[in-house]
Scaffold this motif. Structure first.
Motif, PDB file in Angstrom:
ATOM      1  N   GLY A 185       0.955 -11.203 -19.155  1.00 30.69           N
ATOM      2  CA  GLY A 185       1.796 -11.949 -20.291  1.00 30.69           C
ATOM      3  C   GLY A 185       2.066 -13.194 -19.379  1.00 30.69           C
ATOM      4  O   GLY A 185       3.060 -14.207 -19.928  1.00 30.69           O
ATOM      5  N   HIS A 186       2.194 -13.241 -18.080  1.00 32.01           N
ATOM      6  CA  HIS A 186       2.879 -14.079 -17.365  1.00 32.01           C
ATOM      7  C   HIS A 186       2.087 -15.049 -16.398  1.00 32.01           C
ATOM      8  O   HIS A 186       1.499 -16.023 -16.760  1.00 32.01           O
ATOM      9  N   ALA A 229      -0.948 -16.127 -18.116  1.00 32.66           N
ATOM     10  CA  ALA A 229      -0.838 -17.190 -19.042  1.00 32.66           C
ATOM     11  C   ALA A 229      -0.986 -18.535 -18.284  1.00 32.66           C
ATOM     12  O   ALA A 229      -1.482 -19.540 -19.022  1.00 32.66           O
ATOM     13  N   THR A 230      -0.430 -18.627 -17.326  1.00 35.00           N
ATOM     14  CA  THR A 230      -0.323 -19.663 -16.521  1.00 35.00           C
ATOM     15  C   THR A 230      -1.829 -20.185 -16.049  1.00 35.00           C
ATOM     16  O   THR A 230      -2.101 -21.315 -16.368  1.00 35.00           O
ATOM     17  N   VAL A 242      10.761 -25.671 -19.128  1.00 36.59           N
ATOM     18  CA  VAL A 242      10.380 -24.584 -20.219  1.00 36.59           C
ATOM     19  C   VAL A 242       8.991 -24.844 -20.717  1.00 36.59           C
ATOM     20  O   VAL A 242       8.670 -23.764 -21.155  1.00 36.59           O
ATOM     21  N   GLN A 286       2.542 -25.124 -23.042  1.00 39.37           N
ATOM     22  CA  GLN A 286       2.874 -23.712 -23.253  1.00 39.37           C
ATOM     23  C   GLN A 286       4.229 -23.335 -22.784  1.00 39.37           C
ATOM     24  O   GLN A 286       4.590 -23.815 -21.546  1.00 39.37           O
ATOM     25  N   PRO A 287       4.807 -22.315 -23.178  1.00 41.48           N
ATOM     26  CA  PRO A 287       6.018 -21.849 -22.485  1.00 41.48           C
ATOM     27  C   PRO A 287       5.834 -21.530 -21.054  1.00 41.48           C
ATOM     28  O   PRO A 287       4.661 -20.770 -20.747  1.00 41.48           O
ATOM     29  N   THR A 288       6.639 -22.026 -20.027  1.00 38.56           N
ATOM     30  CA  THR A 288       6.477 -21.780 -18.742  1.00 38.56           C
ATOM     31  C   THR A 288       6.935 -20.097 -18.381  1.00 38.56           C
ATOM     32  O   THR A 288       7.430 -19.260 -19.152  1.00 38.56           O
ATOM     33  N   VAL A 289       6.463 -19.495 -17.331  1.00 41.26           N
ATOM     34  CA  VAL A 289       6.612 -18.240 -17.023  1.00 41.26           C
ATOM     35  C   VAL A 289       7.974 -17.979 -16.798  1.00 41.26           C
ATOM     36  O   VAL A 289       8.603 -17.072 -17.163  1.00 41.26           O
ATOM     37  N   ALA A 323      10.329 -19.734 -18.419  1.00 38.95           N
ATOM     38  CA  ALA A 323      11.096 -19.604 -19.586  1.00 38.95           C
ATOM     39  C   ALA A 323      10.783 -18.229 -20.409  1.00 38.95           C
ATOM     40  O   ALA A 323      11.657 -17.709 -21.120  1.00 38.95           O
ATOM     41  N   ARG A 324       9.665 -17.578 -20.291  1.00 40.15           N
ATOM     42  CA  ARG A 324       9.222 -16.397 -20.749  1.00 40.15           C
ATOM     43  C   ARG A 324       9.726 -15.243 -20.069  1.00 40.15           C
ATOM     44  O   ARG A 324      10.165 -14.211 -20.655  1.00 40.15           O
ATOM     45  N   GLY A 325       9.763 -15.077 -18.754  1.00 38.55           N
ATOM     46  CA  GLY A 325      10.158 -14.040 -18.061  1.00 38.55           C
ATOM     47  C   GLY A 325      11.319 -13.811 -17.131  1.00 38.55           C
ATOM     48  O   GLY A 325      11.421 -13.002 -16.530  1.00 38.55           O
TER      49      GLY A 325
END
Lengths: 330, 330
Positions: free
Chosen positions: B45-46, B49-50, B104, B109-112, B114-116
């Motif tokens: 998920g992190h 994704a990057t 962000v 895409q949302p950054t790591v 921002a999400r985690g």
């Protein structure tokens, strides 16, 4: 924690490990100091301070002790570089951990993040990582790079898991131990593997792993048992940042009220202190210590089984390391 | 920025580089995807994704194009690992930069972070670093590890310098260029060195360095010139976080009022926009672009001087990379 030389356990270790150990450790210190060079005044004020603030140099010592007395100059240099690289990785993770915790003091010194800010500290940690691999790459054998990069993956995954588990009181014992394995034991294991590759021909990675597990569990016990003057931090720091460790996991099984506690409700140092006392009252601290001693016992057995191959000097020095991990917390 | 395949420049490059390039790049993508494996759902998920969010894969492409068509399977695999490792290092620094900037969005895409959260993102970045070295350590040659660890030291030092220089309007041109060299050019240079070590026997590190310098200068120009729909961020982001770049340095020499401006006074997006317009009015953006074109020109000369050794295919493909860096910003 103080510099390697001033710790009586370390002095004993230095003697037991053989006459070559003090000069090897001095060479490691030199490599660590040089790792901060070529980066100008900025790093001298930051990453170098972290390195030179000392610590027990337990991981470099493991590399050197497992390897035993090197029979060639080239082997000695290779081991010193490996020992320094392990400590650089350890320092890098400390610097990054301090960024995340916003920690102000480490080993009695202001942290890099406190002095230079988050950006500086993140970059300083990255630099220490890179320097560790640069040291290992002076070698013609790629195996040490593999060993250390795998350990680094473990460290990072351990941190990821810890953040994923944060505030979750239902974390299982197995999950907690997996975190300890990744976050701590893998680097101890790597230190032993790096040492084994040299003059030492005995695979002592299991020994390193168990010592590392014991080290982490006892560290987590100390966070609950305090007192602050021993640990340099308030008891319950883990609870306050949502890190669920073995004492809390075991105490929940013994105290119905603790089992219902939502860790997010612990927001002040006074509340954390109160929960720590409640955990202690369940006997969970002793149970956690028992488990750590079990790991140390297993490490000692692994060592005993290889006593002949190791020879008395290496065996006795490594046995002292195992004892030292327990004594540090007793 | 989109995935490698959908960029027309990249399509052209793929064709020019030779029939082996598309499959090599596909293998690199596979390695990048695998770098996130074994770390469970969290990393998927992190960090993954990057990696999978794409980007131009410019650095891996440099590795492959400099190397030319590999004559053996083993060489092809080694180059693919090196190409993936460079991109992993690049991704790691992006993840850490986003933590520090509190960014962000990245590549839409949302950054790591921002999400985690910060902890997750710091650990994810560390993991990507470690995986890069693990990939290189599959090789029996330690030279690539040395190349990449040195580049990583440069990246971290560049970040350290940037933070040390923050908010200081008197930063010199030389100091700015040193930062560009460390922060950006070193990894481009490393990509070329990693490629040169293989089937390619031409040292094209100077080419990589110049392309990297041009890339960074043009990136800094774009931060001032906007518009936001091109860059995905507001103009003047650098000014707002105290990063003094070439356009501002040049504009201060041309506008006495700008020379007296304390960057700390720029606190809102509207103020930043206004300063950007003022910088543009001095002609400093054109002057900065000129300087970037000078680096590209030097890169092209280096390339031209080695045209015979390189052969037409490699030469033309690398010339397209140089053009692409300019075109991206024109």
């Amino acid at each position: 924690m103080t510099g390697a030389g001033s710790n009586p356990d370390t002095a004993q270790l230095l003697q037991a490990g053989g006459a070559h150990i003090p000069s090897a450790l001095a060479a490691v210190e030199q490599l660590l100091a040089e790792a901060g060079l070529g980066s100008g005044a900025i790093l001298e004020g930051h990453a170098r301070a972290t390195i030179s603030a000392g610590g027990k140099r337990l991981r470099p010592l493991l590399v050197l002790l497992v390897a035993g007395r090197p029979d060639r100059e080239a082997t000695a240099r290779r081991l010193e570089r490996a020992a320094a690289a392990v400590e650089l990785i350890h320092s890098a993770t400390l610097v990054h951990d301090d960024v995340l915790d916003g920690a102000v003091l480490r080993r009695g010194q202001p942290t890099v993040v406190a002095r230079g800010g988050r950006e500086m500290a993140t970059a300083a940690g990255d630099l220490l990582f890179a320097r560790a691999f640069a040291l290992l790459a002076e070698d013609s054998d790629p195996a040490p790079v593999r060993t250390l990069s795998e350990a680094c993956s473990g460290l990072a995954l351990g941190e990821l898991l810890q953040r994923a588990d944060a505030w979750d009181p239902t974390v299982t014992l197995e999950r907690y131990l997996l975190r300890c394995e990744l976050k701590t034991a893998r680097l101890f294991e790597a230190a032993c593997r790096l040492g084994s590759g040299g003059a030492g021909d005995v695979d002592l990675t299991g020994f390193g792993r168990d010592i590392g597990l014991a080290f982490q569990v006892l560290d987590d016990v100390l966070d609950v048992s305090g007192p602050a003057e021993r640990t340099g931090k308030q008891p319950g720091t883990d609870l306050l940042d949502g890190t669920i460790t073995l004492p809390f996991i075991l105490a929940r099984e013994r105290d119905a009220q603790l089992a219902q506690l939502d860790p997010r409700e612990i927001t002040t140092a006074a509340q954390a202190q109160e929960v720590c006392e409640r955990i202690a009252a369940t006997g969970a601290l002793d149970a956690a210590r028992e488990r750590a001693l079990g790991f140390v016992h297993r490490a000692q057995q692994l060592l005993g089984a290889r006593a002949e191959q190791l020879g008395a000097e290496r065996h006795d020095a490594l046995a002292l390391v195992a004892d030292g991990v327990v004594r540090r917390y007793s």
